[in-house]
Design an enzyme around this catalytic site. Structure first.
Site, mmCIF file in Angstrom:
data_model
loop_
_atom_site.group_PDB
_atom_site.id
_atom_site.type_symbol
_atom_site.label_atom_id
_atom_site.label_comp_id
_atom_site.label_asym_id
_atom_site.label_seq_id
_atom_site.Cartn_x
_atom_site.Cartn_y
_atom_site.Cartn_z
ATOM 1 C CD GLU A 284 -2.926 -1.288 2.239
ATOM 2 O OE1 GLU A 284 -2.819 -0.510 3.211
ATOM 3 O OE2 GLU A 284 -3.835 -2.131 2.144
ATOM 4 C CB CYS B 122 -3.682 -6.757 -5.436
ATOM 5 S SG CYS B 122 -5.190 -5.801 -5.265
ATOM 6 C CD GLU C 179 -4.624 -11.264 -5.452
ATOM 7 O OE1 GLU C 179 -4.045 -10.259 -4.979
ATOM 8 O OE2 GLU C 179 -5.805 -11.541 -5.198
HETATM 9 N N1 THU Z 1 -5.950 -6.833 -1.941
HETATM 10 C C1 THU Z 1 -5.111 -7.746 -2.517
HETATM 11 O O1 THU Z 1 -3.904 -7.759 -2.254
HETATM 12 N N2 THU Z 1 -5.644 -8.635 -3.391
HETATM 13 C C2 THU Z 1 -6.949 -8.655 -3.780
HETATM 14 O O2 THU Z 1 -7.323 -9.448 -4.638
HETATM 15 C C3 THU Z 1 -7.895 -7.728 -3.175
HETATM 16 C C4 THU Z 1 -7.360 -6.773 -2.190
HETATM 17 C C5 THU Z 1 -5.385 -5.834 -1.030
HETATM 18 C C6 THU Z 1 -5.426 -4.423 -1.554
HETATM 19 C C7 THU Z 1 -5.356 -3.614 -0.283
HETATM 20 O O3 THU Z 1 -4.002 -3.448 0.080
HETATM 21 C C8 THU Z 1 -6.030 -4.514 0.753
HETATM 22 O O4 THU Z 1 -6.090 -5.805 0.172
HETATM 23 C C9 THU Z 1 -7.426 -4.070 1.131
HETATM 24 O O5 THU Z 1 -8.213 -3.867 0.021
#
Ligand code: THU
Length: 127
Positions: A44, A53, A55
């Site tokens: 983040e 994210c 993935e």
């Molecule tokens: N997030 C992921 O890493 N992968 C996903 O498929 C959905 C959400 C993360 C993004 C953000 O840092 C946190 O989860 C909350 O949304």
């Protein structure tokens, strides 16, 4: 495929999540066709929309290393400090990025078992 080892790699990567704004830690482990594992976590940023994210972190690491063929990805996520037990379904943006490189039968391993890409993304954007 050693599903347990792939999920464990995702769990280990989750420990590196930089999630100080959402407090939600995600880990991913991508298995290449030649048997390597690329891991990723969510990263983040104080400028919120710049975060990435787990993935996509894993996929971009692998692609930038010259990999293009993938067999499976394990994903786990939960509030930081809590065990990732409930299945963490990948977001739409990550599904589209996965679809850039993977077919409908691509395996998506969550904590409740194995799924396919087409289960979560039955249709995809194509240029
Ligand atoms: N997030 C992921 O890493 N992968 C996903 O498929 C959905 C959400 C993360 C993004 C953000 O840092 C946190 O989860 C909350 O949304």
């Amino acid at each position: 495929m050693d599903e347990k080892a792939l999920m464990q790699a995702a769990m280990d990567a989750r420990e590196h999540a930089h999630c100080k704004y959402s407090g939600f830690a995600v880990g991913a482990a991508l298995l290449t066709a030649d048997g390597q594992i690329y891991t990723g976590c969510n990263v983040e940023n104080g400028s919120y929309s710049l975060g990435c994210c787990a993935e996509r972190t894993a996929i971009f690491k692998a692609v930038s290393d010259g990999k293009r063929e993938f067999s499976a990805i394990a994903i786990c996520g939960a509030p930081k400090g809590e065990p990732a037990e409930k299945p963490c379904i990948p977001c739409g943006a990550c599904l589209q990025v996965i679809a850039e490189f993977c077919g409908n039968e691509f395996q998506i391993l969550l904590t409740d078992g194995m799924h396919t890409l087409k289960e979560f993304l039955p249709v995809r954007f194509e240029l």
